[in-house]
Scaffold this active site. Structure first.
Site, PDB file in Angstrom:
ATOM      1  N   GLY A  46      60.717 131.680  -0.436  1.00  0.00           N
ATOM      2  CA  GLY A  46      61.870 131.172   0.311  1.00  0.00           C
ATOM      3  C   GLY A  46      63.215 131.302  -0.376  1.00  0.00           C
ATOM      4  N   GLU A 100      65.937 126.624  -5.601  1.00  0.00           N
ATOM      5  CA  GLU A 100      65.072 126.442  -4.428  1.00  0.00           C
ATOM      6  C   GLU A 100      65.849 126.682  -3.139  1.00  0.00           C
ATOM      7  OE1 GLU A 100      62.435 126.287  -3.012  1.00  0.00           O
ATOM      8  OE2 GLU A 100      60.897 125.057  -3.941  1.00  0.00           O
ATOM      9  N   ASP A 101      65.121 127.033  -2.102  1.00  0.00           N
ATOM     10  CA  ASP A 101      65.750 127.187  -0.788  1.00  0.00           C
ATOM     11  C   ASP A 101      66.040 125.835  -0.159  1.00  0.00           C
ATOM     12  OD1 ASP A 101      63.051 126.610  -0.507  1.00  0.00           O
ATOM     13  OD2 ASP A 101      62.623 128.205   0.910  1.00  0.00           O
ATOM     14  N   ASP A 104      62.656 119.246   0.675  1.00  0.00           N
ATOM     15  CA  ASP A 104      62.215 118.542   1.874  1.00  0.00           C
ATOM     16  C   ASP A 104      61.452 117.288   1.448  1.00  0.00           C
ATOM     17  OD1 ASP A 104      61.575 118.033   4.533  1.00  0.00           O
ATOM     18  OD2 ASP A 104      60.065 119.582   4.690  1.00  0.00           O
ATOM     19  N   LYS A 132      67.111 118.074   2.682  1.00  0.00           N
ATOM     20  CA  LYS A 132      66.730 117.321   3.887  1.00  0.00           C
ATOM     21  C   LYS A 132      66.260 115.936   3.422  1.00  0.00           C
ATOM     22  CE  LYS A 132      64.179 120.240   6.882  1.00  0.00           C
ATOM     23  NZ  LYS A 132      62.827 120.602   7.398  1.00  0.00           N
ATOM     24  N   VAL A 155      64.351 124.548   9.902  1.00  0.00           N
ATOM     25  CA  VAL A 155      65.323 125.641   9.864  1.00  0.00           C
ATOM     26  C   VAL A 155      64.685 126.937   9.350  1.00  0.00           C
ATOM     27  CG1 VAL A 155      67.326 124.154   9.610  1.00  0.00           C
ATOM     28  CG2 VAL A 155      66.140 124.927   7.567  1.00  0.00           C
ATOM     29  N   ARG A 167      62.830 135.315   7.860  1.00  0.00           N
ATOM     30  CA  ARG A 167      63.439 135.286   6.522  1.00  0.00           C
ATOM     31  C   ARG A 167      64.655 136.204   6.440  1.00  0.00           C
ATOM     32  NH1 ARG A 167      59.902 132.603   2.977  1.00  0.00           N
ATOM     33  NH2 ARG A 167      57.691 132.987   3.269  1.00  0.00           N
TER      34      ARG A 167
HETATM   35  P1  IMP Z   1      58.811 120.218   0.058  1.00  0.00           P
HETATM   36  O1  IMP Z   1      57.694 120.369  -0.932  1.00  0.00           O
HETATM   37  O2  IMP Z   1      58.377 119.426   1.264  1.00  0.00           O
HETATM   38  O3  IMP Z   1      60.098 119.714  -0.539  1.00  0.00           O
HETATM   39  O4  IMP Z   1      59.071 121.621   0.714  1.00  0.00           O
HETATM   40  C1  IMP Z   1      59.560 122.649   0.033  1.00  0.00           C
HETATM   41  C2  IMP Z   1      59.211 123.962   0.669  1.00  0.00           C
HETATM   42  O5  IMP Z   1      58.766 123.856   2.028  1.00  0.00           O
HETATM   43  C3  IMP Z   1      60.463 124.780   0.734  1.00  0.00           C
HETATM   44  O6  IMP Z   1      60.637 125.492  -0.466  1.00  0.00           O
HETATM   45  C4  IMP Z   1      60.213 125.659   1.932  1.00  0.00           C
HETATM   46  O7  IMP Z   1      59.524 126.807   1.556  1.00  0.00           O
HETATM   47  C5  IMP Z   1      59.361 124.802   2.854  1.00  0.00           C
HETATM   48  N1  IMP Z   1      60.201 124.134   3.886  1.00  0.00           N
HETATM   49  C6  IMP Z   1      60.570 122.836   3.956  1.00  0.00           C
HETATM   50  N2  IMP Z   1      61.343 122.593   5.016  1.00  0.00           N
HETATM   51  C7  IMP Z   1      61.478 123.770   5.656  1.00  0.00           C
HETATM   52  C8  IMP Z   1      62.210 124.191   6.829  1.00  0.00           C
HETATM   53  O8  IMP Z   1      62.906 123.435   7.528  1.00  0.00           O
HETATM   54  N3  IMP Z   1      62.098 125.506   7.151  1.00  0.00           N
HETATM   55  C9  IMP Z   1      61.370 126.407   6.433  1.00  0.00           C
HETATM   56  N4  IMP Z   1      60.693 126.058   5.323  1.00  0.00           N
HETATM   57  C10 IMP Z   1      60.755 124.760   4.932  1.00  0.00           C
HETATM   58 MG    MG Z   2      60.304 127.394  -1.040  1.00  0.00          MG
END
Ligand code: IMP
Ligand code: MG
Length: 182
Positions: A46, A100-101, A104, A132, A155, A167
């Site tokens: 990402g 990081e992208d 979340d 987020k 998103v 992507r």
């Molecule tokens: P986390 O572990 O929940 O913080 O998520 C991190 C990873 O989940 C990010 O690096 C993304 O690859 C993916 N991700 C989380 N939210 C989104 C979104 O809204 N769109 C696409 N990928 C997401």
């Molecule tokens: Mg990611």
């Protein structure tokens, strides 16, 4: 022919805004890491697009390496985190900046940081394009550099995918819910 734009409900960050974010974050990072031994750790897949832009906005010598972790499978809700590809260099004693992208739930970053900490870097900081905060589970994960805080919407674009698609959109858009509910 199917156009990706047709699956986007609305655009959350246009190319110009993203460009400005990268410029500003790059300038801050260049200043903060002036006398440090910086290595960017880019989390694939990402973050690869954002990382390439941030990297070119950093004006000090800067190493880079890549690791891949997976947390989503093909859905829109987080799952178990696992490492797919490890770094190729030793980060001991280095000032690691994880790029990081999106932050979340925070679970992937919590996992990544624990893994990297064990290798005794001098410091670890986080730079994320999107944050987020409404969905955070790992409350202790706070990004040091944030491009844009966004609402709880799924998103895509600018590196972010849904089911390995979108992507390559040059902007960040909110995916129409009917795309992932069908
Ligand atoms: P986390 O572990 O929940 O913080 O998520 C991190 C990873 O989940 C990010 O690096 C993304 O690859 C993916 N991700 C989380 N939210 C989104 C979104 O809204 N769109 C696409 N990928 C997401
Ligand atoms: Mg990611």
């Amino acid at each position: 022919m199917a156009e990706m734009r047709d699956d986007i409900a609305y655009i959350l960050a246009q190319e110009d805004e993203i460009k400005e974010i990268c410029k500003n974050l790059g300038a801050r990072i260049s200043k903060d890491y002036k006398d440090k031994n910086i290595i960017i750790v880019s989390v694939l897949k990402g973050a690869f697009v954002f990382c390439a832009d941030i990297f070119r906005n950093i004006s000090i010598p800067c190493a880079i390496d890549f690791m891949a972790i997976s947390s989503y499978g093909s859905g829109t809700t987080p799952g178990a985190v696992r490492m797919i590809k490890d770094l190729g260099v030793d980060i001991t004693g280095m000032d690691v900046l994880i790029v990081e992208d999106i932050l979340d739930s925070g679970n992937s970053l919590a996992y990544t940081i624990e893994l990297l900490k064990a290798r005794k870097p001098a410091s670890i900081k986080i730079c994320t394009l999107l944050d987020k905060p409404d969905r955070r589970q790992a409350k202790h994960i706070v990004a040091d550099y944030v491009g844009k805080v966004i609402p709880d919407e799924f998103v895509v674009g600018y590196g972010l995918d849904y089911d390995e698609k979108y992507r390559n959109l040059p902007y960040i858009g909110v995916l129409k819910p009917e795309v992932y509910s069908k």
